[in-house]
Design a protein around this motif. Structure first.
Motif, PDB file in Angstrom:
ATOM      1  N   LYS A  58       0.816  -1.219   0.000  1.00 14.82           N
ATOM      2  CA  LYS A  58       0.000   0.000   0.000  1.00 14.82           C
ATOM      3  C   LYS A  58       0.848   1.266   0.000  1.00 14.82           C
ATOM      4  N   ILE A  59       2.091   1.146   0.452  1.00 16.45           N
ATOM      5  CA  ILE A  59       2.950   2.329   0.463  1.00 16.45           C
ATOM      6  C   ILE A  59       3.320   2.728  -0.959  1.00 16.45           C
ATOM      7  N   ILE A  60       3.454   1.744  -1.826  1.00 14.60           N
ATOM      8  CA  ILE A  60       3.935   1.989  -3.189  1.00 14.60           C
ATOM      9  C   ILE A  60       2.802   1.992  -4.206  1.00 14.60           C
ATOM     10  N   ASN A  61       1.874   1.048  -4.083  1.00 10.31           N
ATOM     11  CA  ASN A  61       0.851   0.860  -5.117  1.00 10.31           C
ATOM     12  C   ASN A  61      -0.445   1.581  -4.775  1.00 10.31           C
ATOM     13  N   ASP A  62      -1.110   2.049  -5.807  1.00 11.70           N
ATOM     14  CA  ASP A  62      -2.454   2.562  -5.630  1.00 11.70           C
ATOM     15  C   ASP A  62      -3.407   1.391  -5.386  1.00 11.70           C
ATOM     16  N   GLU A  63      -4.478   1.647  -4.668  1.00 10.42           N
ATOM     17  CA  GLU A  63      -5.437   0.584  -4.384  1.00 10.42           C
ATOM     18  C   GLU A  63      -6.014   0.041  -5.687  1.00 10.42           C
ATOM     19  N   GLY A  64      -5.984  -1.264  -5.827  1.00  7.27           N
ATOM     20  CA  GLY A  64      -6.529  -1.903  -7.013  1.00  7.27           C
ATOM     21  C   GLY A  64      -5.581  -1.961  -8.182  1.00  7.27           C
ATOM     22  N   GLU A  65      -4.369  -1.441  -8.017  1.00  6.38           N
ATOM     23  CA  GLU A  65      -3.411  -1.459  -9.129  1.00  6.38           C
ATOM     24  C   GLU A  65      -2.944  -2.886  -9.411  1.00  6.38           C
ATOM     25  N   ASP A  66      -2.897  -3.232 -10.665  1.00  6.00           N
ATOM     26  CA  ASP A  66      -2.419  -4.552 -11.074  1.00  6.00           C
ATOM     27  C   ASP A  66      -0.901  -4.491 -11.222  1.00  6.00           C
ATOM     28  N   ASN A  67      -0.185  -5.110 -10.294  1.00  2.00           N
ATOM     29  CA  ASN A  67       1.279  -5.049 -10.299  1.00  2.00           C
ATOM     30  C   ASN A  67       1.839  -6.439 -10.549  1.00  2.00           C
ATOM     31  N   PRO A  68       2.585  -6.643 -11.622  1.00  2.44           N
ATOM     32  CA  PRO A  68       3.119  -7.977 -11.924  1.00  2.44           C
ATOM     33  C   PRO A  68       4.223  -8.425 -10.978  1.00  2.44           C
ATOM     34  N   ASN A  69       4.747  -7.520 -10.145  1.00  3.96           N
ATOM     35  CA  ASN A  69       5.714  -7.900  -9.118  1.00  3.96           C
ATOM     36  C   ASN A  69       6.875  -8.705  -9.661  1.00  3.96           C
ATOM     37  N   GLY A  70       7.570  -8.156 -10.640  1.00  2.75           N
ATOM     38  CA  GLY A  70       8.739  -8.854 -11.158  1.00  2.75           C
ATOM     39  C   GLY A  70       8.399 -10.047 -12.014  1.00  2.75           C
ATOM     40  N   GLN A  71       7.342  -9.953 -12.787  1.00  6.32           N
ATOM     41  CA  GLN A  71       6.912 -11.079 -13.615  1.00  6.32           C
ATOM     42  C   GLN A  71       7.913 -11.378 -14.722  1.00  6.32           C
ATOM     43  N   LEU A  72       8.191 -12.652 -14.920  1.00  2.00           N
ATOM     44  CA  LEU A  72       9.053 -13.116 -16.006  1.00  2.00           C
ATOM     45  C   LEU A  72       8.166 -13.479 -17.188  1.00  2.00           C
ATOM     46  N   ASN A  73       8.409 -12.837 -18.331  1.00  6.25           N
ATOM     47  CA  ASN A  73       7.586 -13.060 -19.516  1.00  6.25           C
ATOM     48  C   ASN A  73       8.416 -13.600 -20.667  1.00  6.25           C
ATOM     49  N   TYR A  74       7.863 -14.576 -21.381  1.00  3.90           N
ATOM     50  CA  TYR A  74       8.441 -15.059 -22.637  1.00  3.90           C
ATOM     51  C   TYR A  74       7.498 -14.689 -23.770  1.00  3.90           C
ATOM     52  N   TYR A  75       8.094 -14.281 -24.898  1.00  6.08           N
ATOM     53  CA  TYR A  75       7.317 -13.816 -26.040  1.00  6.08           C
ATOM     54  C   TYR A  75       7.706 -14.624 -27.272  1.00  6.08           C
ATOM     55  N   TYR A  76       6.704 -14.926 -28.073  1.00  3.97           N
ATOM     56  CA  TYR A  76       6.953 -15.688 -29.292  1.00  3.97           C
ATOM     57  C   TYR A  76       6.327 -14.965 -30.465  1.00  3.97           C
ATOM     58  N   GLY A  77       7.163 -14.670 -31.494  1.00  2.00           N
ATOM     59  CA  GLY A  77       6.671 -13.973 -32.677  1.00  2.00           C
ATOM     60  C   GLY A  77       6.917 -14.785 -33.927  1.00  2.00           C
ATOM     61  N   ILE A  78       6.547 -14.227 -35.063  1.00  2.00           N
ATOM     62  CA  ILE A  78       6.736 -14.882 -36.347  1.00  2.00           C
ATOM     63  C   ILE A  78       8.141 -14.546 -36.842  1.00  2.00           C
ATOM     64  N   GLY A  79       9.060 -15.493 -36.738  1.00  3.37           N
ATOM     65  CA  GLY A  79      10.440 -15.237 -37.123  1.00  3.37           C
ATOM     66  C   GLY A  79      11.246 -14.713 -35.954  1.00  3.37           C
ATOM     67  N   ASP A  80      12.557 -14.881 -36.013  1.00  2.18           N
ATOM     68  CA  ASP A  80      13.419 -14.528 -34.894  1.00  2.18           C
ATOM     69  C   ASP A  80      13.484 -13.030 -34.635  1.00  2.18           C
ATOM     70  N   THR A  81      13.255 -12.207 -35.661  1.00  2.00           N
ATOM     71  CA  THR A  81      13.433 -10.772 -35.508  1.00  2.00           C
ATOM     72  C   THR A  81      12.125  -9.996 -35.648  1.00  2.00           C
ATOM     73  N   SER A  82      11.013 -10.698 -35.647  1.00  3.51           N
ATOM     74  CA  SER A  82       9.729 -10.022 -35.840  1.00  3.51           C
ATOM     75  C   SER A  82       9.364  -9.177 -34.621  1.00  3.51           C
ATOM     76  N   ASP A  83       8.782  -8.022 -34.873  1.00  4.70           N
ATOM     77  CA  ASP A  83       8.268  -7.182 -33.795  1.00  4.70           C
ATOM     78  C   ASP A  83       6.818  -7.523 -33.461  1.00  4.70           C
ATOM     79  N   LEU A  84       6.239  -8.451 -34.203  1.00  2.00           N
ATOM     80  CA  LEU A  84       4.865  -8.855 -33.959  1.00  2.00           C
ATOM     81  C   LEU A  84       4.844  -9.985 -32.933  1.00  2.00           C
TER      82      LEU A  84
END
Length: 225
Positions: free
Chosen positions: A152-178
């Motif tokens: 509560k000291i840092i976040n607004d009430e109801g704020e969705d905080n991923p708390n250091g979430q690790l994300n993997y992304y998969y696109g079309i081709g190795d260099t695609s921005d999609l």
């Protein structure tokens, strides 16, 4: 020692999951605790210009604590699980192995592995990136105590905080921005993930005052036997 090995295919490439033994996790955290600004036999770089410390591990230390044996065992498991390398499918009679990469640099007092600790304080993050080498890995060493990410000291009430979430992304081709899909594994201390080095991933910041999280990044070299 046997390890429970899980296979994830959230969008194509195989991601291996295992749990690192506690004694290796403890040794790596002690290494980070004692590091400070400088440490004999290693060096801390500001990788990806994030402004966080990245102490590299010496080969001697990594061997002493059993890290190299553990990671190369998982590399063998990944080969058997995935059945292919950057050269394509593994055919009868072909033998490969993943060895932990070494780093030769004048910046080090001794030989180091291509493995380093990421030390994240409040609001630190890792942007979208890929790895060098032939196989990449991430290991969770420490997580904030407030796993819900609600401070509560840092976040607004109801704020969705991923708390250091690790994300993997998969696109079309190795260099695609999609980006066509995202996978965010539930993190726990000891979680070890092996994945193709060109699989994009990122670490979101946490907003927990005074709390630290740590991860280990490590790269492999493919060897043809």
């Amino acid at each position: 020692m046997d390890f429970e090995i899980k296979e994830h295919r959230p969008f194509g490439p195989t991601i291996l999951e295992a749990t690192c033994p506690d004694f290796i996790i403890s040794a790596l955290n002690e290494y980070a605790d004692e590091y400070g600004d400088t440490r004999s036999g290693g060096s801390a770089f500001n990788l990806l210009s994030r402004g966080i410390r990245n102490p590299f591990l010496t080969s001697e230390f990594a061997e002493e604590i059993g890290l190299i044996d553990y990671m190369e065992y998982l590399g063998d498991c990944y080969l058997k699980m995935y059945g292919r390398t950057k050269n394509g499918e593994i055919r009868d009679g072909e033998e490969y192995r993943y060895s932990v990469s070494r780093v030769q640099s004048d910046s080090f007092d001794s030989e180091s592995i291509d493995g380093w600790v990421n030390i994240y304080e409040e609001s630190d993050f890792t942007p979208l990136h890929i790895h060098g080498g032939d196989l990449a890995s991430v290991m969770i060493l420490q997580l904030p105590e407030d796993s819900s990410g609600k401070n509560k000291i840092i976040n607004d009430e109801g704020e969705d905080n991923p708390n250091g979430q690790l994300n993997y992304y998969y696109g079309i081709g190795d260099t695609s921005d999609l980006m066509v899909d995202t996978w965010a594994p539930i993190q726990y201390v000891g979680m070890t993930l092996l994945f193709p080095p060109n699989l994009r991933h990122s670490y979101q910041p946490h907003k927990l005052n005074g709390q630290t999280r740590r991860s280990l990044s490590l790269n492999y070299t493919l060897e043809d036997n």
